[in-house]
Write an enzyme that holds these catalytic residues in place. Sequence first.
Site, short mmCIF file in Angstrom:
data_model
loop_
_atom_site.label_atom_id
_atom_site.label_comp_id
_atom_site.label_asym_id
_atom_site.label_seq_id
_atom_site.Cartn_x
_atom_site.Cartn_y
_atom_site.Cartn_z
N GLY A 352 0.82 -1.20 0.00
CA GLY A 352 0.00 0.00 0.00
C GLY A 352 0.86 1.25 0.00
N PRO A 353 0.25 2.41 -0.22
CA PRO A 353 1.01 3.67 -0.27
C PRO A 353 1.58 4.03 1.10
CG PRO A 353 -1.36 4.06 -0.38
CD PRO A 353 -1.18 2.60 -0.47
N PRO A 354 2.53 4.97 1.13
CA PRO A 354 3.14 5.36 2.41
C PRO A 354 2.12 5.96 3.37
CG PRO A 354 4.41 6.20 0.54
CD PRO A 354 3.14 5.68 -0.02
N GLY A 355 2.32 5.70 4.66
CA GLY A 355 1.53 6.35 5.69
C GLY A 355 0.21 5.69 6.03
N VAL A 356 -0.06 4.48 5.50
CA VAL A 356 -1.35 3.85 5.80
C VAL A 356 -1.25 2.93 7.02
CG1 VAL A 356 -2.21 3.98 3.45
CG2 VAL A 356 -0.92 1.96 4.17
N GLY A 357 -0.05 2.83 7.65
CA GLY A 357 0.06 2.06 8.89
C GLY A 357 0.57 0.65 8.73
N LYS A 358 1.35 0.38 7.69
CA LYS A 358 1.83 -0.99 7.47
C LYS A 358 2.80 -1.40 8.58
CE LYS A 358 3.45 -0.06 3.35
NZ LYS A 358 3.05 1.36 3.22
N THR A 359 3.77 -0.55 8.87
CA THR A 359 4.77 -0.88 9.89
C THR A 359 4.16 -0.93 11.28
OG1 THR A 359 6.46 0.20 8.53
CG2 THR A 359 7.01 -0.21 10.84
N SER A 675 -9.78 4.14 -17.55
CA SER A 675 -11.10 4.28 -16.94
C SER A 675 -11.81 5.58 -17.31
CB SER A 675 -11.00 4.17 -15.42
OG SER A 675 -10.15 5.17 -14.91
N LYS A 718 -13.21 6.05 -5.84
CA LYS A 718 -13.87 6.93 -6.81
C LYS A 718 -15.25 7.36 -6.32
CE LYS A 718 -11.49 4.97 -10.85
NZ LYS A 718 -11.62 4.17 -12.06
#
Length: 786
Positions: A352-359, A675, A718
């Site tokens: 996922g993108p940075p800052g979504v809480g993976k770590t 799209s 979207k």
Amino acid sequence: MGELIELPLLPLRGVIVFPHLVLHLDVGRERSVRALEEAMMQNNVILLVAQKEARVDDPAPEDLFEVGTIARIKQMLKLPGGTMRILVEGIKRARLEKVTEQEPYFKALAAEVEEEEADQAETEALMRYVLQQFEHYIKLSKKIPADVLANVSSITLPGRLADVIASHLSLKVEQKQEVLAAFSPVTRLEVLADLLNREMEILELEKKIGLRVRKQMEKTQKEYYLREQVKAIHKELGEADERLAEANEYREKIAAAKLPEEVEKKALKEVERLEKMPPAAAEAAVIRTYLDWLLELPWVFQTEDRLELDVVEQVLDEDHYGLEKVKERIVEYLAVRRLTQKIKGPILCLIGPPGVGKTSLARSIARALQRKFVRISLGGVRDEAEIRGHRRTYVGALPGRIIQGIRQAKSRNPVFLLDEVDKMSTDFRGDPSAALLEVLDPEQNNSFSDHYIEIPFDLSQVMFITTANNRYNIPQPLLDRMEAIYLPGYTEEEKVKIAQRHLIPKQLEENGLTGKNLRISEGTLRYIVREYTREAGVRNLERELAVLCRKTARQVVENNDYHLTVTRSNLHKYLGPPRFRFGLAEKGNEVGVVTGVAWTETGGDLLAIEVTLMKGKGKLILTGKLGDVMQESAQAALSYVRSRAADFGIPADFHEEYDLHIHIPEGAIPKDGPSAGVAMATAMISALTRTPVNHFVAMTGEITLRGRILPVGGIKEKILAAHRAGIKTVILPQDNKKDLLEIPKNVRRRLEFVLVEHLDQVLPRALLSEEKYETEASRAMSVSQG
């Protein structure tokens, strides 16, 4: 069989009396003593039958063997304590037919068994073979006197020979009974030969084992003696016994560590090498470091998992809002763990993108499971040795990061986070991602081999979690070994909830404030998310909240009673003017302008797709920093409009006199993907027919040359963007119907969804003309489009 005779019966425990053999017996049971007394009163003859189980103190008739021996009592002696010692001589074999009395002693009917005659040649051969085997047995066992063989060799009767040899062998009662029950001399000799063969195999094995044990003892004694000599020599020379003291200290540590057998063997071998080296030798330092690593690794220790599913769910919910898929996967793992203890650690890849809480999610999983947590960053790692370690031949060699992390955790089942797995690269030092294949393969990592340790380490109990921003940068073989879970980023509603539950309390605590000093309303938070941040995660949102807390802290220092309530009207005083333009629906219905919805790494957004006509030669001009796929999608839309021009009331040769210019604003931002195909086709038809587009309608979908509408991705983001912007109707491909289940219920209630399969279904909902399309193409051409 001979005649039946009735005799007193004496049950024997653990002994067999053969015919023609004399044996001492001690008799102590009351019934047995009475049977002896009865036999002495008659003609001193008694029936001796062995018990099947020696433990039975009061045997019943079924506890006795069927074949016994008729014996004569030659002598009887009373011993102190009521026990009697008798000397008996076997006379004949007898079959126990029936026990006639049990009280006050056993009395039985027995049938005498006469010796059978056998073939002379066969019997002679068997006798010779048995004598040879018996001679070999005597040599191996060394428990039978040598003169016994001479006495036995003089026996000429085959049956008696078998009985005498069997009486001298150390056999179980069942085996001796087998010889006694063989009435035919030939059969008896064959049974005895088989028993002798088996006994000699056992004796040969005993001899080998004894020899091996004796050699080992001799080696140990020799080593001890030599070590004592070395100690004495060092003492005489006056040298310090540092080496021996250090070696003994390591031996004590190894014994206390309870290492696996293979590891202990390797460690002791290294201790022996260390013992022979001068303390100041460079190699000695290498061995010491290696031994320290071996002793500090958790070869057997592991922590207990917390298996209460409701407690784990509660901990995960406390730390993170949303992220349901990951939480569900962890709870499933624990459910399986409760049902079976033989489960390998899962290998999850959070993408996922940075800052979504993976770590932080990985840290939260470790806390929920009550496991140790280890994190290593793989960003910029180029050397394979970072994973597998260096060989000990190199100066300053160390194990790889995996083994270092296990040592740090002091447990063989930690939660192990491999951060930024997509940021590894390759150069002349090897491919670290290839080295990770063994680590992250559940079928192989139970014997992970580190070049430094040189002993396989079991990683199967480790719960590996990897993180990445982009799945396409992860090598495919590596991705194939992991379970990919996609974190698409937070919606606006989720960001507001995260700020309220986690970010604001955290920043208030870090800045020494309380809820009385600073209050931020939900509406203000939503405004900060929309106008001051543009991201998938919440890092920038946390920074903006930190700014508000710092500015409040300064005022609190000057005035303890200061409190601030942040509203939308005073927000700009603290954070400055808004930084981002928030996507909103068009203010009015316009010709050639269609509202599209797009997916970005920071969430969904609106796109105003503009089409205009100009005098020209049929060129298609595309601006707005569009990618190759989006440009091809525009070409496909134009080809479809040209192929259906007559149906739409557009002159077939319009492309020979006019150029079409398609522009998507915010031209500095790259855009790509198929799209927007439906939106571009709709905008072209609107511009060519001069029909205004309903500005409350947004759309997405890929268009084909035949006007079919294909499904696209990012539907959740979207639709949320359309909802925020005030859109009332969203046109989606029919195949995206399944994605509507991911949309929050409160959003679904406020929007109308139109599911379409062809562009003909889109136009009536998007265009506002009374008639379907303008039929006067000349009118569309005559108006200047600037």
